[in-house]
Enzyme design. Structure first.
Site, PDB file in Angstrom:
ATOM      1  N   LYS A 205       0.951  -1.300   0.028  1.00  0.00           N
ATOM      2  CA  LYS A 205      -0.006   0.268   0.068  1.00  0.00           C
ATOM      3  C   LYS A 205       0.945   1.123  -0.120  1.00  0.00           C
ATOM      4  O   LYS A 205       2.146   1.139   0.280  1.00  0.00           O
ATOM      5  CB  LYS A 205      -0.829  -0.091   1.325  1.00  0.00           C
ATOM      6  CG  LYS A 205      -1.976  -1.272   1.116  1.00  0.00           C
ATOM      7  CD  LYS A 205      -3.019  -0.989   0.022  1.00  0.00           C
ATOM      8  CE  LYS A 205      -3.669  -2.334  -0.409  1.00  0.00           C
ATOM      9  NZ  LYS A 205      -4.225  -3.258   0.623  1.00  0.00           N
TER      10      LYS A 205
HETATM   11  C1  LIG Z   1      -5.336  -4.347   1.087  1.00  0.00           C
HETATM   12  C2  LIG Z   1      -7.001  -4.051   0.999  1.00  0.00           C
HETATM   13  C3  LIG Z   1      -7.828  -4.476   2.172  1.00  0.00           C
HETATM   14  C4  LIG Z   1      -7.446  -4.998   3.286  1.00  0.00           C
HETATM   15  O1  LIG Z   1      -6.224  -4.759   3.917  1.00  0.00           O
HETATM   16  P1  LIG Z   1      -5.168  -5.755   4.720  1.00  0.00           P
HETATM   17  O2  LIG Z   1      -4.417  -4.731   5.197  1.00  0.00           O
HETATM   18  O3  LIG Z   1      -4.617  -6.332   3.503  1.00  0.00           O
HETATM   19  O4  LIG Z   1      -5.789  -6.562   5.487  1.00  0.00           O
HETATM   20  C5  LIG Z   1      -9.136  -4.178   1.797  1.00  0.00           C
HETATM   21  N1  LIG Z   1      -9.605  -3.580   0.936  1.00  0.00           N
HETATM   22  C6  LIG Z   1      -8.999  -3.180  -0.495  1.00  0.00           C
HETATM   23  C7  LIG Z   1      -9.624  -2.772  -1.275  1.00  0.00           C
HETATM   24  C8  LIG Z   1      -7.586  -3.764  -0.349  1.00  0.00           C
HETATM   25  O5  LIG Z   1      -6.882  -3.388  -1.343  1.00  0.00           O
END
Ligand SMILES: *Cc1c(COP(=O)(O)O)cnc(C)c1O
Length: 404
Positions: A205
């Protein structure tokens, strides 16, 4: 002949420097490695970045953030939550975890974001107004209580019509802002567009703590409930229970989860947060190079930036259309052979066997989502990529699709 690069260009790569390294070492040496002062500082800085009276609770994943948001709002059995089928599956899984019904709608083919018109259609076709004005499902009898828009790739959903629908049908809005640190819509940051915002700090991210996440909201009572549910159901400040001024007698009134973030992870987050605007500027520069390089390749469809706010450019998705010289799998393979890493975001929720078997979704339910998914490839995009890296990817695609 195509001049293949020597080294592999990954799809994503985190950007750390000595600031993160030194902070982690200080954290380790401080003796306090789990939730503590660094998490508190990260929450404070994150809330300050959102502004407008936002509060924040750090948690150990974006999935946990979404789960706690629904719990804190009291979403549960007898209720439905409506989201996009074009999302990471945890957005839908948390709806199931709280015992509610997952309801899906199609995307806007320009942005790949939840389409307000599709949401309106789902409500009109499947629900009737209930006694309190909220929509009641015609066959299941469940009440639609919550709208869960996902800001896909870092571009905010078109929130004005979604918020209008939410107002008209008395729905709470929870933002899946996993892609949206730094995203704005009409000047308002993602995380403040709905009643609750949920961020992810997963490894790929825009802001990463390895694993981590953040829940944001203005309402203090809601934030207190999120915090309580994030640590077994204990009261706020429970993390201090082994500190000098800690209290040993602590009881719970509701069974919570173990979703708190560690101070080791927050050590990364503090410096990532300070740098994320710079990261996003670089992401937008690279995206602009892609825009230019890819515009001339036949058979490729790109997502549009509607210009309604700041795009955080978490992903750069392209769609290989049926008119292209090769199909998606061949392009992914070809890019891999030319040393370019890629991802696919996402297998739509309604195409997962579980959602078909347990919730009755079928192939064909969401044609726009399926058309994008069939050809979607996410190209490498991370702040330390060079202009030449992006141009190389453009050339590789042109080569594979016969435009060179
Ligand atoms: C990454 C992501 C999540 C979940 O996040 P995590 O930290 O991996 O649990 C939820 N929704 C979207 C759209 C994502 O890209």
């Amino acid at each position: 002949m195509f001049d293949k690069r020597e080294d592999f260009l990954p799809f994503s790569k985190p950007s750390f420097d000595r600031l993160e390294e030194e902070e982690i070492i200080s954290c380790l040496r401080s003796g306090w490695i789990t939730t503590g002062p660094r998490c508190q500082a990260l929450e404070k800085a994150f809330a300050a970045k959102l502004g407008g009276g936002a509060r924040a609770v750090a948690v150990n994943s974006g999935t946990a953030a979404l789960h706690l948001a629904l719990l804190a709002l009291g979403v549960g059995p007898g209720q439905d939550v409506l989201t996009s089928s074009f999302t990471w599956v945890s957005t839908a899984n948390v709806i199931v975890h709280v015992g509610a019904g997952p309801v899906l709608a199609d995307i806007d083919p320009r942005t790949f974001n939840l389409d307000p018109a599709a949401v309106e259609r789902v409500i009109a076709e499947s629900y009737q107004p209930g006694p309190d004005g909220r929509p009641v499902h015609r066959t299941t009898g469940r009440t639609l209580t919550t709208l869960l828009p996902v800001h896909y790739a870092g571009q905010a959903c078109d929130m004005a019509p979604l918020l209008e629908l939410a107002r008209a049908h008395r729905l709470d809005v929870v933002e899946d802002a996993a892609h949206a640190v730094g995203t704005t819509y009409q000047g308002v940051p993602a995380g403040r567009l709905g009643r609750v915002g949920c961020f992810s700090f997963y490894a790929n991210k825009n802001l990463t703590t390895g694993e981590g996440g953040m829940v944001t909201a203005e309402e203090e009572a809601l934030i207190d409930r999120v915090r309580m549910f994030s640590l077994h159901g204990l009261d706020k400040g429970a993390w201090k229970r082994y500190a000098k001024d800690g209290q040993w007698y602590q009881v719970i009134h509701e069974p919570g989860f173990k979703y708190n973030l560690t101070d080791i992870a927050a050590s990364l987050g503090l410096h990532q947060l300070a740098k994320v605007e710079g990261f996003n500027v670089r992401r937008r520069e690279l995206a602009a190079i892609y825009d230019q390089e890819l515009a001339k390749i036949p058979g490729l469809r790109l997502s549009q930036d509607l210009g309604l706010g700041v795009h955080a450019r978490h992903l750069y998705p392209i769609v290989v259309t049926p008119a292209a010289a090769q199909d998606r799998a061949a392009v992914i393979r070809g890019l891999g052979e030319l040393n370019v890493g890629t991802g696919v975001h996402y297998v739509p929720v309604h195409l997962h066997p579980y959602y078909q078997e347990a919730h009755g979704f079928r192939e064909g339910d969401f044609p726009e989502t399926e058309a994008v998914y069939q050809g979607e490839i996410s190209l490498p995009l991370f702040p330390t990529m060079s202009d030449d890296d992006a141009r190389y990817v453009g050339r590789a695609l042109a080569h594979l699709l016969g435009a060179a």
